[in-house]
Design a protein around this motif. Sequence first.
Motif, PDB file in Angstrom:
ATOM      1  N   PHE A   1       0.865  -1.190   0.000  1.00 55.81           N
ATOM      2  CA  PHE A   1       0.000   0.000   0.000  1.00 55.81           C
ATOM      3  C   PHE A   1       0.896   1.232   0.000  1.00 55.81           C
ATOM      4  CE2 PHE A   1      -2.468   3.206   2.534  1.00 55.81           C
ATOM      5  CZ  PHE A   1      -3.417   3.475   1.562  1.00 55.81           C
ATOM      6  N   PHE A   2       0.721   2.051  -1.033  1.00 54.89           N
ATOM      7  CA  PHE A   2       1.514   3.281  -1.119  1.00 54.89           C
ATOM      8  C   PHE A   2       0.608   4.466  -0.827  1.00 54.89           C
ATOM      9  CE2 PHE A   2       3.551   6.891  -3.076  1.00 54.89           C
ATOM     10  CZ  PHE A   2       4.905   6.687  -2.830  1.00 54.89           C
ATOM     11  N   HIS A   3       0.936   5.219   0.214  1.00 54.10           N
ATOM     12  CA  HIS A   3       0.156   6.419   0.499  1.00 54.10           C
ATOM     13  C   HIS A   3       0.929   7.639   0.018  1.00 54.10           C
ATOM     14  CE1 HIS A   3      -1.963   9.619   2.702  1.00 54.10           C
ATOM     15  NE2 HIS A   3      -2.989   8.872   2.362  1.00 54.10           N
ATOM     16  N   ASN A   4       0.378   8.287  -0.997  1.00 59.82           N
ATOM     17  CA  ASN A   4       1.049   9.495  -1.479  1.00 59.82           C
ATOM     18  C   ASN A   4       0.636  10.661  -0.597  1.00 59.82           C
ATOM     19  OD1 ASN A   4       2.481  11.373  -2.763  1.00 59.82           O
ATOM     20  ND2 ASN A   4       1.320  11.338  -4.673  1.00 59.82           N
ATOM     21  N   ASN A   5       1.463  10.878   0.421  1.00 56.38           N
ATOM     22  CA  ASN A   5       1.145  11.828   1.486  1.00 56.38           C
ATOM     23  C   ASN A   5       1.586  13.257   1.170  1.00 56.38           C
ATOM     24  OD1 ASN A   5       3.741  10.778   1.421  1.00 56.38           O
ATOM     25  ND2 ASN A   5       4.112  11.127   3.567  1.00 56.38           N
ATOM     26  N   ILE A   6       2.036  13.531  -0.062  1.00 56.55           N
ATOM     27  CA  ILE A   6       2.753  14.793  -0.276  1.00 56.55           C
ATOM     28  C   ILE A   6       1.894  16.042  -0.091  1.00 56.55           C
ATOM     29  CG2 ILE A   6       4.535  13.759  -1.733  1.00 56.55           C
ATOM     30  CD1 ILE A   6       3.255  14.990  -4.149  1.00 56.55           C
ATOM     31  N   PHE A   7       0.598  15.916  -0.227  1.00 53.57           N
ATOM     32  CA  PHE A   7      -0.260  17.087   0.025  1.00 53.57           C
ATOM     33  C   PHE A   7      -1.095  16.922   1.286  1.00 53.57           C
ATOM     34  CE2 PHE A   7      -0.152  17.111  -4.798  1.00 53.57           C
ATOM     35  CZ  PHE A   7       0.886  18.023  -4.859  1.00 53.57           C
ATOM     36  N   TRP A   8      -0.710  16.019   2.148  1.00 51.05           N
ATOM     37  CA  TRP A   8      -1.587  15.676   3.270  1.00 51.05           C
ATOM     38  C   TRP A   8      -0.886  15.793   4.608  1.00 51.05           C
ATOM     39  CZ3 TRP A   8      -6.720  14.797   2.830  1.00 51.05           C
ATOM     40  CH2 TRP A   8      -7.192  14.735   1.507  1.00 51.05           C
ATOM     41  N   PRO A   9      -1.634  16.229   5.614  1.00 54.86           N
ATOM     42  CA  PRO A   9      -1.063  16.286   6.960  1.00 54.86           C
ATOM     43  C   PRO A   9      -0.874  14.877   7.528  1.00 54.86           C
ATOM     44  CG  PRO A   9      -3.345  17.089   6.968  1.00 54.86           C
ATOM     45  CD  PRO A   9      -3.001  16.768   5.546  1.00 54.86           C
ATOM     46  N   ALA A  10       0.043  14.784   8.488  1.00 53.84           N
ATOM     47  CA  ALA A  10       0.464  13.481   9.020  1.00 53.84           C
ATOM     48  C   ALA A  10      -0.695  12.661   9.581  1.00 53.84           C
ATOM     49  CB  ALA A  10       1.520  13.682  10.102  1.00 53.84           C
ATOM     50  N   ASP A  11      -1.657  13.302  10.236  1.00 54.77           N
ATOM     51  CA  ASP A  11      -2.685  12.497  10.898  1.00 54.77           C
ATOM     52  C   ASP A  11      -3.570  11.777   9.876  1.00 54.77           C
ATOM     53  OD1 ASP A  11      -3.733  14.918  10.155  1.00 54.77           O
ATOM     54  OD2 ASP A  11      -5.227  14.964  11.754  1.00 54.77           O
ATOM     55  N   HIS A  12      -3.741  12.368   8.703  1.00 53.67           N
ATOM     56  CA  HIS A  12      -4.513  11.692   7.655  1.00 53.67           C
ATOM     57  C   HIS A  12      -3.764  10.450   7.158  1.00 53.67           C
ATOM     58  CE1 HIS A  12      -7.000  11.013   4.126  1.00 53.67           C
ATOM     59  NE2 HIS A  12      -5.882  10.916   3.429  1.00 53.67           N
ATOM     60  N   THR A  13      -2.476  10.622   6.877  1.00 55.43           N
ATOM     61  CA  THR A  13      -1.651   9.504   6.411  1.00 55.43           C
ATOM     62  C   THR A  13      -1.646   8.387   7.448  1.00 55.43           C
ATOM     63  OG1 THR A  13      -0.297  11.124   5.281  1.00 55.43           O
ATOM     64  CG2 THR A  13       0.635   8.926   5.518  1.00 55.43           C
ATOM     65  N   LYS A  14      -1.525   8.795   8.689  1.00 55.62           N
ATOM     66  CA  LYS A  14      -1.497   7.826   9.793  1.00 55.62           C
ATOM     67  C   LYS A  14      -2.780   6.986   9.803  1.00 55.62           C
ATOM     68  CE  LYS A  14      -1.450   8.217  14.862  1.00 55.62           C
ATOM     69  NZ  LYS A  14      -1.114   7.165  15.530  1.00 55.62           N
ATOM     70  N   ARG A  15      -3.927   7.656   9.664  1.00 62.45           N
ATOM     71  CA  ARG A  15      -5.207   6.946   9.672  1.00 62.45           C
ATOM     72  C   ARG A  15      -5.283   5.914   8.545  1.00 62.45           C
ATOM     73  NH1 ARG A  15      -8.272  11.628  11.310  1.00 62.45           N
ATOM     74  NH2 ARG A  15      -8.381  12.313   9.160  1.00 62.45           N
ATOM     75  N   MET A  16      -4.863   6.341   7.341  1.00 57.64           N
ATOM     76  CA  MET A  16      -4.966   5.439   6.186  1.00 57.64           C
ATOM     77  C   MET A  16      -4.019   4.244   6.332  1.00 57.64           C
ATOM     78  SD  MET A  16      -7.289   6.363   3.974  1.00 57.64           S
ATOM     79  CE  MET A  16      -6.817   5.602   2.424  1.00 57.64           C
ATOM     80  N   VAL A  17      -2.778   4.517   6.771  1.00 57.22           N
ATOM     81  CA  VAL A  17      -1.790   3.438   6.890  1.00 57.22           C
ATOM     82  C   VAL A  17      -2.207   2.464   7.993  1.00 57.22           C
ATOM     83  CG1 VAL A  17       0.610   2.899   7.498  1.00 57.22           C
ATOM     84  CG2 VAL A  17       0.123   4.768   5.904  1.00 57.22           C
ATOM     85  N   GLU A  18      -2.698   2.995   9.104  1.00 56.46           N
ATOM     86  CA  GLU A  18      -3.141   2.122  10.199  1.00 56.46           C
ATOM     87  C   GLU A  18      -4.289   1.228   9.749  1.00 56.46           C
ATOM     88  OE1 GLU A  18      -4.105   4.554  13.567  1.00 56.46           O
ATOM     89  OE2 GLU A  18      -2.009   4.625  14.234  1.00 56.46           O
ATOM     90  N   PHE A  19      -5.193   1.823   8.975  1.00 62.28           N
ATOM     91  CA  PHE A  19      -6.335   1.065   8.454  1.00 62.28           C
ATOM     92  C   PHE A  19      -5.842  -0.105   7.600  1.00 62.28           C
ATOM     93  CE2 PHE A  19      -9.438   0.342   5.040  1.00 62.28           C
ATOM     94  CZ  PHE A  19     -10.579   0.056   5.774  1.00 62.28           C
ATOM     95  N   TYR A  20      -4.916   0.197   6.672  1.00 60.35           N
ATOM     96  CA  TYR A  20      -4.356  -0.861   5.811  1.00 60.35           C
ATOM     97  C   TYR A  20      -3.655  -1.939   6.640  1.00 60.35           C
ATOM     98  CZ  TYR A  20      -0.543  -2.991   3.132  1.00 60.35           C
ATOM     99  OH  TYR A  20       0.372  -3.870   2.610  1.00 60.35           O
ATOM    100  N   ARG A  21      -2.845  -1.524   7.589  1.00 63.98           N
ATOM    101  CA  ARG A  21      -2.099  -2.500   8.408  1.00 63.98           C
ATOM    102  C   ARG A  21      -3.058  -3.427   9.164  1.00 63.98           C
ATOM    103  NH1 ARG A  21       3.325  -1.705   8.916  1.00 63.98           N
ATOM    104  NH2 ARG A  21       4.220   0.369   8.576  1.00 63.98           N
ATOM    105  N   LYS A  22      -4.104  -2.830   9.729  1.00 64.25           N
ATOM    106  CA  LYS A  22      -5.077  -3.605  10.498  1.00 64.25           C
ATOM    107  C   LYS A  22      -5.758  -4.650   9.603  1.00 64.25           C
ATOM    108  CE  LYS A  22      -8.941  -1.858  12.243  1.00 64.25           C
ATOM    109  NZ  LYS A  22      -9.683  -0.653  12.636  1.00 64.25           N
ATOM    110  N   ARG A  23      -6.154  -4.205   8.399  1.00 62.64           N
ATOM    111  CA  ARG A  23      -6.866  -5.108   7.484  1.00 62.64           C
ATOM    112  C   ARG A  23      -5.923  -6.168   6.902  1.00 62.64           C
ATOM    113  NH1 ARG A  23     -11.761  -5.745   8.469  1.00 62.64           N
ATOM    114  NH2 ARG A  23     -12.271  -6.274   6.305  1.00 62.64           N
TER     115      ARG A  23
END
Lengths: 377, 191
Positions: free
Chosen positions: A197-219
């Motif tokens: 899973f690649f999260h292109n975080n370049i326009f996004w604040p850290a907490d958004h990226t964190k939420r998406m990555v955690e979701f992927y890891r959990k699933r």
Amino acid sequence: MQFGIFTVGDVTPDPTTGRTPTEGERIKAMVAIAQKAEEIGLDVFATGEHHNPPFVPSSPTTMLGYVAARTESLILSTSTTLITTNDPVKIAEDYAMLQHLADGRVDLMMGRGNTGPVYPWFGQDIREGINLAIENYALLRRLWREDVVDWEGKFRTPLQGFTSTPRPLDGVPPFVWHGSIRSPEIAEQAAYYGDGFFHNNIFWPADHTKRMVEFYRKRYAHYGHGTPEQAIVGLGGQVFMRKNSQDAVREFRPYFDNAPVYGHGPSLEDFTEQTPLTVGSPQQVIEKTLSFREYAGDYQRQLFLMDHAGLPLKTVLEQLDLLGEEVVPVLREEFAKGRPAGVPEAPTHQSLLTAARKAGEKKAEGKKAEDKKEAVA
Amino acid sequence: MRLVVVSAGLSVPSSTRLLADRLAAAVQRQASAPVDVEVVEVRDLAVEIAHNLTNGFPGKKLAAAQDAVAGADGLIVVTPVFSASYSGLFKSFFDVLDKEALVGKPVLIAATGGTGRHSLVLEHALRPLFAYLRAVVVPTGVYAASEDWGAEGLAERIERAAQELAALMPLAVRREGPAVVPFADQLAALQ
């Protein structure tokens, strides 16, 4: 940990000179950047795919095939391959062909990332974006894994007795990353298959990226591929460096202020505070990049966007020199520190081949044991 | 329970905020359980809203306001009337909100204006907007023209609307984090 470059291939005027490169210049510049990436010791070069101006890379495998011939060790990838509007049959064949020509140095990043009008140009509908990504990828996987495919679906003409050629190199399909910024459905898809899973975080604040990555890891763990920490995560990032951080800010500001993707919004200072953009010294870039681990966990691939905002090729190549000499060696060392033993590296053709052979041997052993049992009985 | 008030008044003091506060106090009185009130002044977020529109992501203050709205059990939204509709800033706040954030959430709509002739703005502008966002809009909207502040009737409308909102708040749908759609279901839906 892999490090590399990802480009989107935009043709953007240089705001300091008003000059716009020609399409030809931009295409050659992307190739020069790819070659430079190998020279400075990076692991990955990934090109975008677009079918509308001001972007040039409409034909990634043509470009990557050319780059493959001019490099030795660089992994060739995409950022992203349009799993929505491309025919999955053509993707299966194009990238298997590239895999053979590049001796396995190929992986892919799937994405939906195109604007509304592009869909109808390719006979599709953006409202079906997620469904296209799901169905097309499911077919692509079968084409790479089954020699003869019978298939029927919603979006493509049916296949009867179809064999996609060439078959993947050594019978091992390219590793796939799924790129998504805000769609949990795509993170879910990556988790389901045990893909990256690649999260292109370049326009996004850290907490958004964190939420998406955690979701992927959990699933990922939910689907039984391993622990959440063993999931395969990639992140983006974009930087502009000079030895002296004030010089970096002074030189980059006009590019930032006028770039189609940054300009006329928040200030450079606000933007660097809230997103991965780092404008400063190599040391600042190192510190910021290392901080990604605090919210994304120990991850496998870091791609930098370097040829953005209309920067001339000469400047981009200077940036790459700094990246290769001063930043990436330190990042490799620092990211290795404290990395738990169970966290895998990003899969490569070699590692997938080794795993496939091991699995094959196990299967053969299992069969032998069974045969023995039968013989005894 | 959590009540979030979105007030889009521009002046200080603002009659929009005054109406918002009266509505919030009425909901607190009418609710069966204690209600925490948080007020979002859209004016304070004006620059971050504009940046969100051009950039695609919210700044810190705006993100906090968006989280508050998404996590609320009920919303009171109050806008001044500009050119026969809600103010552009009010609309922009909802334009940059996650499109699922208001699904199933009870909302009390209210507006202020210089003349009673604009009172239908609630029905022809605000109600369709929140219906589109799949919120549950309470039947009574509260419109306050300048002359209403000295007239009878406003207080009763405030109480009636507040009662309707308070009754729905325990039923609100709240969203925390991305919703899981199991992949097998997504795949099966295509076959």
